[in-house]
Design a protein around this motif. Structure first.
Motif, PDB file in Angstrom:
ATOM      1  N   TYR A 192      24.254  34.359  45.450  1.00 41.98           N
ATOM      2  CA  TYR A 192      23.487  34.238  44.207  1.00 41.98           C
ATOM      3  C   TYR A 192      22.460  35.360  44.101  1.00 41.98           C
ATOM      4  N   SER A 233      24.193  38.658  43.263  1.00 43.28           N
ATOM      5  CA  SER A 233      24.616  38.698  41.862  1.00 43.28           C
ATOM      6  C   SER A 233      23.436  38.951  40.935  1.00 43.28           C
ATOM      7  N   ASN A 289      26.989  25.227  47.019  1.00 43.52           N
ATOM      8  CA  ASN A 289      27.954  26.297  46.731  1.00 43.52           C
ATOM      9  C   ASN A 289      28.490  26.200  45.304  1.00 43.52           C
ATOM     10  N   TRP A 290      28.689  24.975  44.853  1.00 39.54           N
ATOM     11  CA  TRP A 290      29.169  24.777  43.478  1.00 39.54           C
ATOM     12  C   TRP A 290      28.128  25.252  42.468  1.00 39.54           C
ATOM     13  N   VAL A 327      35.459  27.019  37.397  1.00 35.99           N
ATOM     14  CA  VAL A 327      34.469  26.511  38.354  1.00 35.99           C
ATOM     15  C   VAL A 327      34.116  25.063  38.042  1.00 35.99           C
ATOM     16  N   PHE A 376      34.398  23.570  46.440  1.00 37.57           N
ATOM     17  CA  PHE A 376      33.462  24.525  47.032  1.00 37.57           C
ATOM     18  C   PHE A 376      32.789  23.993  48.298  1.00 37.57           C
ATOM     19  N   ALA A 390      28.104  29.048  42.407  1.00 32.03           N
ATOM     20  CA  ALA A 390      29.262  29.565  41.668  1.00 32.03           C
ATOM     21  C   ALA A 390      29.054  29.441  40.162  1.00 32.03           C
ATOM     22  N   ARG A 391      28.426  28.363  39.736  1.00 30.60           N
ATOM     23  CA  ARG A 391      28.158  28.176  38.309  1.00 30.60           C
ATOM     24  C   ARG A 391      27.076  29.129  37.809  1.00 30.60           C
TER      25      ARG A 391
END
Length: 288
Positions: free
Chosen positions: A21, A24, A216-217, A203, A211, A220-221
């Protein structure tokens, strides 16, 4: 209530400091900061100076202005996201103020979704331009039904194959060039925005179990790199495509209008040029 808030603070800290995260966030900040001057230059030097029809130019200007403003908003948003974690004294300081989030999210969402709708406008405008090619430059566009670019190209080729006047052929050539540019922009747009939309849906559909954990989920979102990357790349793609189309057009025009000077064709051209004045004079003498 305190326990719930503390749980939210801990989750915020885990998400923000998650390496994926965090990476990104810095990537989004980098491409957004780079995209702002690139888009501004592209608008100023390319889009505003396009020779396309006013309707299409207006749509393209609106499209790229929205992308530019979205890049500006992302720059401020992710500057905040990247810098704040270095200065907060507790995880609760990572949670964005509700009012700031509401207005910031609404602005970002508006500037994100508007460019998604404009490619439909490109398609409609191109269809109308093809249908009214013989008088499109002198009238206002009436919005018609939505057709895909494949249909536009089909009609365009059908018109170009017919015997037309020079002015109509020029108009069709202008429509051809502008249609190719909008097709490139639309395809690139669909590629990146489609990736973003597909990934977001995927996702959510895969869910937490795929995930391995809620953390982790959530990470990813929260990752969104496709659209900010598009904001930067579209300036290079747009500039290169315009240069290529202009170069191709100039080459085609030069090939069409230049006169061969060598060989049999050159001899015939020379003979036609030299004999034309004499034929005119002979015609006048015979009339006398």
């Amino acid at each position: 209530m305190v326990e719930i808030n503390q749980t939210k603070c801990e989750l915020a800290g885990q998400i923000v400091y998650h390496p994926v995260y965090r990476l990104s966030q810095f990537w989004t900040l980098f491409v957004s900061v780079s995209a702002v001057p690139s888009l501004f230059y592209f608008l100023l030097k390319r889009i505003f100076k396009l020779s396309f029809h006013g309707n299409l130019k207006c749509l393209l200007t609106t499209y790229f202005v929205c992308i530019f403003l979205y890049a500006v908003v992302l720059t401020f948003d992710f500057t905040y996201h990247c810098i704040v974690p270095f200065f907060v004294t507790s995880n609760c300081g990572l949670i964005i103020d509700e009012t700031l989030y509401k207005y910031g999210h609404f602005t970002s969402l508006f500037l994100l979704t508007t460019p998604m709708l404009l490619p439909f406008g490109f398609t409609i405008e191109r269809f109308v331009a093809i249908g009214l090619a013989h008088r499109y430059e002198s009238i206002r566009t009436l919005m018609g039904p939505i057709f895909c670019f494949a249909l536009v190209c089909f009609h365009q080729n059908k018109y170009l194959q017919k015997k037309t006047t020079l002015s109509l052929r020029y108009a069709l050539e202008e429509i051809s060039q502008s249609s190719k540019f909008t097709l490139i922009v639309t395809f690139t747009h669909l590629l990146f925005f489609g990736t973003y939309t597909t990934a977001s849906i995927l996702v959510r559909e895969l869910g937490q179990s795929f995930f391995g954990s809620y953390l982790n989920w959530s990470v990813a979102r929260g990752v969104n790199c496709a659209v900010p990357t598009y904001n930067l790349l579209i300036t290079f793609i747009g500039t290169k495509s315009l240069k290529h189309l202009n170069s191709k057009r100039k080459t085609m025009v030069w090939t069409t209008v230049q006169m061969r000077q060598k060989g049999r064709e050159g001899a015939m051209n020379y003979e036609n040029i030299t004999m034309k004045p004499w034929n005119t004079v002979s015609g006048r003498i015979s009339l006398l």
